[in-house]
Design a protein around this motif. Structure first.
Motif, mmCIF file in Angstrom:
data_model
loop_
_atom_site.group_PDB
_atom_site.id
_atom_site.type_symbol
_atom_site.label_atom_id
_atom_site.label_comp_id
_atom_site.label_asym_id
_atom_site.label_seq_id
_atom_site.Cartn_x
_atom_site.Cartn_y
_atom_site.Cartn_z
ATOM 1 N N THR A 1 0.625 -1.170 0.026
ATOM 2 C CA THR A 1 -0.110 -0.066 -0.053
ATOM 3 C C THR A 1 0.791 1.093 0.089
ATOM 4 O OG1 THR A 1 -1.826 -1.272 1.208
ATOM 5 C CG2 THR A 1 -1.844 1.113 1.293
ATOM 6 N N GLY B 1 1.427 -1.037 -8.605
ATOM 7 C CA GLY B 1 0.512 -1.370 -9.575
ATOM 8 C C GLY B 1 0.037 -2.770 -9.742
ATOM 9 N N SER B 2 -1.132 -3.072 -10.631
ATOM 10 C CA SER B 2 -1.736 -4.527 -10.505
ATOM 11 C C SER B 2 -0.369 -5.594 -11.039
ATOM 12 C CB SER B 2 -2.795 -4.567 -11.604
ATOM 13 O OG SER B 2 -2.576 -4.176 -12.909
ATOM 14 N N GLY B 3 0.372 -5.010 -12.022
ATOM 15 C CA GLY B 3 1.439 -6.172 -12.504
ATOM 16 C C GLY B 3 2.194 -6.550 -11.484
ATOM 17 N N LEU C 1 1.588 -6.415 -8.287
ATOM 18 C CA LEU C 1 1.023 -7.359 -7.164
ATOM 19 C C LEU C 1 0.640 -8.602 -7.664
ATOM 20 C CD1 LEU C 1 -1.719 -4.623 -6.221
ATOM 21 C CD2 LEU C 1 0.136 -5.192 -4.847
ATOM 22 N N ILE C 2 0.372 -8.729 -8.870
ATOM 23 C CA ILE C 2 0.259 -10.192 -9.499
ATOM 24 C C ILE C 2 1.640 -10.862 -9.353
ATOM 25 C CG2 ILE C 2 0.133 -11.474 -11.525
ATOM 26 C CD1 ILE C 2 -1.900 -9.469 -12.445
ATOM 27 N N ARG C 3 2.742 -10.218 -9.883
ATOM 28 C CA ARG C 3 3.992 -11.085 -9.549
ATOM 29 C C ARG C 3 4.333 -11.280 -8.224
ATOM 30 N NH1 ARG C 3 9.079 -7.980 -11.438
ATOM 31 N NH2 ARG C 3 9.811 -10.157 -11.025
ATOM 32 N N GLU D 1 5.765 -17.501 -11.297
ATOM 33 C CA GLU D 1 6.197 -16.479 -11.556
ATOM 34 C C GLU D 1 7.414 -16.235 -12.549
ATOM 35 O OE1 GLU D 1 9.139 -13.015 -11.005
ATOM 36 O OE2 GLU D 1 9.432 -14.816 -9.806
#
Length: 641
Positions: free
Chosen positions: A405, A410-412, A414-416, A427
């Motif tokens: 936070t 970004g979302s990328g 967070l996904i990684r 991953e």
């Protein structure tokens, strides 16, 4: 800081010719003295840049009083005076220079002496009794050492590559290095390989005895970046902060020892500002000179931070500024490529060269900098996801969520992070696909020659693996390479206090919160050395780096750029799709090219300049032998988390 060359073989005349020619090619590395040693089967050559004990007592090659050992040595051992007492019972010192200390230590203790040396070096020691040669390189590889096995069976080595290329030779390209560079801008996973197929780099943190009759190199590791087991890690408290501060001040202070004028580089970031602050703190009488290069008026202008450092230290600091927006790539690039002996990732290397040139013109011979701080203290932005993923995988979910936070990921990212924490192989597979897509604009032959090095990449959630990867492969080797070449091109000794290995021994034992806290990287440095920094620098959380406006610089000379990357030489080399690069140049002309494509045009440009400057034979050979990976000695194996 100096230059060394050496020959091990049967042809004495060829050996002397090689050493003398190598000395001429390395003249810029040492303007103060030169020397050649020749014996049956070995020739050693040397160029000296005098730093400590400027008298003839520091002449090299240096031979032990009994005539058994002869040393050529490029570097600086900062604790050499502390080593002398244990050696003086069997050695009568006749100079103040560290070369004699290194010679005495190796003569008495052999390679074991390397573990007690604090500093940087590349050296060769000839043992006339056992007829063998010792090669060694410092822990981080600050000082370069290259070697080549020739068709006549001889072994040749040097501080730079140029002496290892015969006059009139068209050296062969090592295709995997070029493929990796053009595609992703890196090539560190190739280990000891260089861009030249027949020339190797001796590995940092290693030594090797080479028998005169065999000339085979089998390096043995004496040091590796330490990592503490997770259960043994400690929190960052006041005692730990004091321990780091003391080690940092000792590192800076030891690297200020010289009999010639010294200065520092200053970007306005945390690392260089801390080094300059430590220098100003230790030198209460006299002024420290600092040199800075800024892209004034751009989003990357750090002049306000530099000014704040100047205000903090007042009369103790004198700052000289250089504007990088005045750079002309068409005028400057080729000379720096020749000095670097390889293509490089962006024109910040050229800006750094301009600084070292200005430093030398100002009469400075020793230059300290903040390089290595990001690698040591996990300061690069790409380290933050690794720290978070590691802690998330270890079960510290609340802390990991708080940092994600705070960092505004970004979302990328967070996904990684999530993928690596739960399923590290997934991953890595995602990264592999992304990386392979970057090869699309390379020629078919070069794509075929490239090695898929993705399986060797550390998983994002394995923080120690990511850390070691940047220290040994991805980041630090390139940094110390360009610093050495740019400094030595102008006969300057570059020093990096953050690469004092005693700092690594302290830093490696800390918990991740020492490096990342509420989205602020390098928490350890801010906490331990905050008084060395102005408030505006201590509280900053951006990471600009040594930025140069690549898009603007290339667009300003787009005709020159396009002529090179799309011309006859580029087409003949068959390294990349010149038609595709031409379309990116047109986009660049109209400021419509994205950062990734701008980077590809730049890499195509410097690769073309490099192949032309060194008359490289670009006939691509699909090398089927993987790069050498030297395992750690069993006694020094790392404990991975």
């Amino acid at each position: 800081m100096c230059g060394i060359v050496g020959y091990l073989g049967a042809d004495a005349a060829s050996g002397r010719q090689f050493a003398e020619r190598g000395g001429r090619l390395l003249q810029h590395r040492g303007l103060d003295d030169e020397g050649v040693f020749a014996a049956d089967g070995v020739v050693l050559g040397f160029r000296r840049l005098s730093i400590v004990d400027l008298t003839a007592a520091g002449h090299q090659p240096m031979t032990s009083p009994d005539g058994r050992y002869t040393l050529i040595y490029n570097g600086e051992v900062y604790n050499h005076e502390d080593l002398r007492p244990r050696l003086s019972n069997r050695w009568q010192f006749s100079s103040r220079c560290d070369t004699e200390t290194v010679l005495a230590a190796l003569a008495q203790e052999g390679p074991a002496a390397l573990e007690r040396m604090v500093g940087m070096w590349a050296l060769a020691l000839w043992d006339a009794v056992d007829r063998r040669l010792l090669l060694s390189r410092d822990r981080y590889g600050q000082k370069p050492l290259y070697w080549r096995k020739c068709d006549d069976g001889s072994l040749r080595f040097a501080s730079e590559i140029a002496p290892l290329i015969d006059a009139g030779e068209r050296p062969k390209l090592y295709a995997p290095a070029m493929a990796e560079f053009l595609a992703v801008g890196s090539y560190g996973h190739l280990g000891e390989r260089t861009f030249f197929r027949d020339i190797r780099s001796f590995p940092p943190g290693h030594w090797a005895w080479i028998d005169n009759c065999r000339s085979e190199i089998e390096p043995r590791r004496y040091w590796r970046f330490p990592v503490c087991r997770k259960q043994d890690q400690r929190p960052l408290d006041d005692y730990a902060a004091r321990q780091f501060r003391e080690a940092f001040l000792e590192a800076v202070g030891s690297q200020m020892v010289a009999d010639v004028p010294i200065a520092a580089t200053l970007s306005g970031g945390l690392d260089s500002s801390a080094v300059v602050g430590a220098m100003a703190l230790s030198k209460s009488n006299g002024r420290i000179r600092a040199f800075t290069a800024q892209a004034r008026g751009t989003a990357y202008d750090e002049s306000s931070y530099v000014a704040a450092v100047g205000e903090l230290w007042g009369d103790r600091l004198e700052i000289e500024a250089l504007a990088v927006e005045t750079m002309s790539l068409s005028i400057l690039t080729e000379a720096v490529v020749v000095a670097q002996e390889e293509p490089f990732g962006d024109p910040s290397i050229i800006a750094h060269d301009l600084i070292t040139r200005a430093v030398r013109k100002s009469g400075i011979t020793v230059l300290l900098g903040g390089q290595g701080g990001d690698e040591l203290l996990l300061g690069y932005p790409h380290f933050s996801p690794a720290v978070v993923a590691s802690e998330l995988r270890g079960g510290r979910r609340y802390w990991a969520l708080r940092e994600m936070t705070s960092l505004g990921m970004g979302s990328g990212a967070l996904i990684r992070i999530g993928a690596s924490a739960i399923w590290p192989t997934l991953e890595r597979s995602m990264r592999r696909r992304s990386k392979l897509n970057a090869y699309h604009w390379l020629s078919p032959a070069l794509r075929e020659a490239a090695w898929d090095l993705s399986p060797h990449l550390a998983a994002l959630s394995h923080l120690d693996g990511v850390w070691l990867e940047n220290i040994e492969k991805l980041a630090l080797p390139h940094l110390v390479h360009y610093d050495d070449r740019n400094c030595m091109r102008h006969s300057i000794e570059g020093r990096m206090p953050f690469l004092d290995h005693r700092l690594a021994d302290v830093v490696a034992g800390f918990e991740p919160q020492a490096f990342l806290d509420h989205g602020r990287r390098k928490n350890l440095l801010r906490h331990a050395c905050g008084d060395l920094l102005p408030d505006i620098v201590r509280s900053r959380n951006d990471k600009i780096g040594f930025h140069t406006p690549l898009t603007e610089l290339m667009a300003a000379e787009i005709e020159w750029v396009q002529e090179l990357v799309c011309g006859e030489e580029a087409r003949a080399s068959e390294l990349f799709d010149t038609d595709w690069i031409s379309s990116r140049c047109e986009a660049l002309r109209h400021r419509a090219a994205g950062p990734a494509d701008v980077g590809r045009v730049w890499r195509a440009l410097v690769a073309t300049i490099w192949t032309r400057a060194f008359s490289v034979d670009c006939d691509v050979v699909a090398d089927r032998q993987p790069p050498l990976v030297i395992a750690a000695d069993s006694s020094r194996a790392r404990a991975f988390m």
